[in-house]
Design an enzyme around this catalytic site. Structure first.
Site, PDB file in Angstrom:
ATOM      1  N   GLU A 108      -0.127   4.664   1.831  1.00 44.48           N
ATOM      2  CA  GLU A 108      -0.316   5.683   2.855  1.00 44.48           C
ATOM      3  C   GLU A 108       0.562   5.459   4.092  1.00 44.48           C
ATOM      4  O   GLU A 108       0.663   6.338   4.939  1.00 44.48           O
ATOM      5  CB  GLU A 108      -1.781   5.784   3.258  1.00 44.48           C
ATOM      6  CG  GLU A 108      -2.704   6.335   2.192  1.00 44.48           C
ATOM      7  CD  GLU A 108      -3.279   5.260   1.284  1.00 44.48           C
ATOM      8  OE1 GLU A 108      -4.161   5.578   0.464  1.00 44.48           O
ATOM      9  OE2 GLU A 108      -2.846   4.094   1.400  1.00 44.48           O
ATOM     10  N   HIS A 145      -7.613   5.277   7.370  1.00 45.14           N
ATOM     11  CA  HIS A 145      -8.885   4.915   6.741  1.00 45.14           C
ATOM     12  C   HIS A 145      -8.930   3.397   6.614  1.00 45.14           C
ATOM     13  O   HIS A 145      -7.917   2.724   6.794  1.00 45.14           O
ATOM     14  CB  HIS A 145      -9.035   5.564   5.359  1.00 45.14           C
ATOM     15  CG  HIS A 145      -8.076   5.051   4.335  1.00 45.14           C
ATOM     16  ND1 HIS A 145      -6.748   5.442   4.288  1.00 45.14           N
ATOM     17  CD2 HIS A 145      -8.243   4.157   3.327  1.00 45.14           C
ATOM     18  CE1 HIS A 145      -6.153   4.827   3.290  1.00 45.14           C
ATOM     19  NE2 HIS A 145      -7.024   4.023   2.692  1.00 45.14           N
ATOM     20  N   HIS A 171      -1.144   1.334   6.622  1.00 43.26           N
ATOM     21  CA  HIS A 171      -1.562   2.482   7.436  1.00 43.26           C
ATOM     22  C   HIS A 171      -2.613   2.093   8.464  1.00 43.26           C
ATOM     23  O   HIS A 171      -3.281   1.053   8.344  1.00 43.26           O
ATOM     24  CB  HIS A 171      -2.137   3.567   6.535  1.00 43.26           C
ATOM     25  CG  HIS A 171      -3.259   3.054   5.670  1.00 43.26           C
ATOM     26  ND1 HIS A 171      -4.560   2.969   6.109  1.00 43.26           N
ATOM     27  CD2 HIS A 171      -3.239   2.577   4.403  1.00 43.26           C
ATOM     28  CE1 HIS A 171      -5.306   2.468   5.149  1.00 43.26           C
ATOM     29  NE2 HIS A 171      -4.528   2.213   4.098  1.00 43.26           N
ATOM     30  N   GLU A 225      -7.146  -2.351   7.197  1.00 44.37           N
ATOM     31  CA  GLU A 225      -6.889  -3.186   6.029  1.00 44.37           C
ATOM     32  C   GLU A 225      -5.891  -4.287   6.387  1.00 44.37           C
ATOM     33  O   GLU A 225      -5.976  -5.407   5.867  1.00 44.37           O
ATOM     34  CB  GLU A 225      -6.380  -2.318   4.882  1.00 44.37           C
ATOM     35  CG  GLU A 225      -7.431  -1.348   4.378  1.00 44.37           C
ATOM     36  CD  GLU A 225      -6.878  -0.218   3.539  1.00 44.37           C
ATOM     37  OE1 GLU A 225      -5.734  -0.341   3.025  1.00 44.37           O
ATOM     38  OE2 GLU A 225      -7.578   0.797   3.372  1.00 44.37           O
ATOM     39  N   ASP A 234       0.858  -1.170   0.000  1.00 45.78           N
ATOM     40  CA  ASP A 234       0.000   0.000   0.000  1.00 45.78           C
ATOM     41  C   ASP A 234       0.905   1.233   0.000  1.00 45.78           C
ATOM     42  O   ASP A 234       2.141   1.115  -0.071  1.00 45.78           O
ATOM     43  CB  ASP A 234      -0.936  -0.025   1.203  1.00 45.78           C
ATOM     44  CG  ASP A 234      -2.211   0.773   0.971  1.00 45.78           C
ATOM     45  OD1 ASP A 234      -2.321   1.440  -0.078  1.00 45.78           O
ATOM     46  OD2 ASP A 234      -3.093   0.749   1.845  1.00 45.78           O
ATOM     47  N   HIS A 268      -2.497  -0.353  -3.977  1.00 49.72           N
ATOM     48  CA  HIS A 268      -2.926   1.019  -3.698  1.00 49.72           C
ATOM     49  C   HIS A 268      -3.676   1.608  -4.876  1.00 49.72           C
ATOM     50  O   HIS A 268      -3.209   1.524  -6.023  1.00 49.72           O
ATOM     51  CB  HIS A 268      -1.713   1.892  -3.377  1.00 49.72           C
ATOM     52  CG  HIS A 268      -2.045   3.347  -3.263  1.00 49.72           C
ATOM     53  ND1 HIS A 268      -2.782   3.850  -2.209  1.00 49.72           N
ATOM     54  CD2 HIS A 268      -1.776   4.402  -4.086  1.00 49.72           C
ATOM     55  CE1 HIS A 268      -2.939   5.157  -2.379  1.00 49.72           C
ATOM     56  NE2 HIS A 268      -2.342   5.514  -3.506  1.00 49.72           N
TER      57      HIS A 268
END
Length: 266
Positions: free
Chosen positions: A11, A118, A106, A136, A9, A61
């Site tokens: 972030e 998020h 993240h 996630e 990912d 991502h």
């Protein structure tokens, strides 16, 4: 042949702290996608150093088209784009892999440990699994556990790294940044790359059974949406019930059923 799966990912990449840095139209995007690529490459190289012969990288991502493949070692294959499969960020994973590594991950929605916290998208205030804020990383670690594949290492923000260590202290971590309100303190990008390579090299040599993510026997999922009409639409999914104006819930014993629910509703 020893095989490793890497889900990447952005972030939680060292230095990233603003949405514009993660979006293709952002003016600084190319710089940060290169850092994302360097961190993924470092994880791959650490695994190769430890004897991994085949590495599948899922670019997980946004568009799934962020990583510069040429930056990766030749032992790595890359899955770009989206397979339209309930595994989503873990598409391509199966029982034949020896382990999983996460890079650029993240914190979950409502965790105050990353300015970009998020869970999957910005349509929800939070996702909870068995009463706990669900990231996630949690979703994807459970996907690995469903297949009996261990999680060897997590690279990302400090809050997320502390969380995974509280679940299983054998899972190695590389915290590359620390969220402070709407800001972030990051280690140097080169230091992040070096630490990721070194940590992954050591992590993948651990016993498989020591790094398994715990798998519950039952799953209770709660999603609190930002907009009430998203909850109204979600209850059309079989088994999904509305528990508030913006909140829905779903129960299952089979984790693949949970993944299907999240795929269609979240």
């Amino acid at each position: 042949m020893k095989k490793l799966f890497i889900s990447a990912d952005m972030e939680g990449t060292a230095g990233v702290m603003h949405w514009e840095e993660t979006e293709r139209q952002g003016k600084d995007y190319d710089f940060w996608r290169m850092q994302m690529s360097r961190e993924v490459a470092a994880a791959c190289q650490g695994a190769v150093d430890a004897g991994m012969e085949d590495i599948l990288v899922k670019d997980a991502h946004d568009s799934g088209r962020n990583i510069f493949p040429v930056e990766l070692p030749e032992q790595a294959r890359i899955l770009r784009g989206w397979a339209k499969h309930p595994l989503r960020m873990m598409a391509g994973l199966d029982e034949t892999f020896d382990g999983v590594v996460f890079t650029g991950y993240h914190s979950a929605a409502e965790m105050p440990t990353n300015p970009l916290s998020h869970t999957m998208n910005l349509r929800n205030n939070h996702v909870k699994l068995n009463g706990e804020l669900c990231s996630e990383l949690m979703i994807n670690s459970l996907s690995a556990a469903m297949m009996g594949v261990p999680v060897y290492c997590v690279c990302g923000d400090k809050g997320l790294c502390e969380w995974i260590q509280s679940v299983n202290p054998n899972i190695r971590t590389v915290p590359v940044s620390e969220g402070i309100g709407n800001a972030s303190i990051s280690i140097h990008p080169n230091v992040a790359v070096r630490r990721i390579r070194e940590t992954v090299r050591e992590a993948v040599q651990q016993p498989r059974e020591a790094c398994l993510f715990p798998m519950p026997k039952h799953f209770h999922v709660e999603i609190n949406f930002r907009q009430h009409f998203d909850a109204t639409g979600a209850v059309w999914y079989p088994g999904c019930v509305k528990t508030g104006a913006r909140t829905v819930a779903y129960d299952a014993d089979d984790y693949m059923d949970v993944l299907k629910f999240l795929y269609w509703v979240l």
